[in-house]
Design a protein around this motif. Structure first.
Motif: not given
Length: 214
Positions: A133-135, A156-157, A181-183, A211-214
């Motif tokens: 799930p990636t709302p 489209d995530t 963050r989950t991905l 927009y991406m980080d851990r």
């Protein structure tokens, strides 16, 4: 071994994927085929390669990812599967056509076959797709992850160097950041196959996508 065939569809260059393996079973992800030649190409690919479609999967309920559902139902008897949170959206494809594309669609779209449940898997052939799930882009947006082959279908995530819109009904920037963050916890070498644009990897997006980080 997994085989992925991409079809670029409709006026928004949406990516539809036919995913199969050595068993010849396949699933169809996000059939956005609008024009006749797109629908014919997908059906011909499936029939020419002797594939047996088992599921029609939707990452979310926006019309550009579901234009071709009627063709898949008519040709293979499959109705779409989607997250429960996007049920209303999927039931209003005709309204989406009028609102976003200023067109009236004549065809009747097939009803939803079943809804995804959190932590459930999609199985076909020798393959398993984990539903993540990636709302954020919509309330019911999901991604499909094949751990064995390290392939992620992100709808489209997540795009190459970008993310999906959050300004449409049901969108949320806060939620999509949490979904990203989950991905980001997936291996860097994970191949990302998005709903629009070219493929990338989790590692490349962590390096270059703001927009991406851990």
């Amino acid at each position: 071994m997994i085989n992925v065939q991409r079809f670029i569809c409709n006026m928004l260059d949406e990516n539809c994927y036919v995913v199969s393996d050595e068993t010849k079973e396949c699933v169809i992800i996000d059939c956005g085929a609008f024009y006749d030649e797109e629908r014919i190409a997908i059906v011909d690919y499936i029939r020419t390669n002797g594939l047996t479609p088992k599921r029609l999967l939707a990452t979310h309920g926006h019309l550009d990812h579901n234009f071709g559902n009627t063709t898949i139902f008519e040709q293979f008897g499959l109705r779409p599967e989607i997250a429960k949170e996007d049920e209303r959206m999927m039931n209003n494809l005709h309204a989406q056509a009028e609102t976003f594309y200023h067109m009236q669609l004549e065809e009747e779209y097939p009803a939803v076959e079943r809804f995804f449940e959190e932590d459930k898997n999609i199985t076909f052939g020798n393959q398993t797709l984990q539903i993540i799930p990636t709302p954020g882009h919509s309330r019911g947006s999901v991604c499909f992850y094949n751990k064995k082959e390290n392939v992620l279908f992100t709808g489209d995530t997540l795009f190459q160097m970008s993310i999906g819109r959050t300004d449409l009904q049901g969108g949320s920037m806060m939620q999509i950041i949490q979904s990203l963050r989950t991905l980001a916890q997936l291996p860097d070498e994970t191949i990302v196959l998005p709903g629009h644009g070219g493929q990338t990897t989790i590692g490349e997006e962590l390096k270059h996508n703001p927009y991406m980080d851990r």
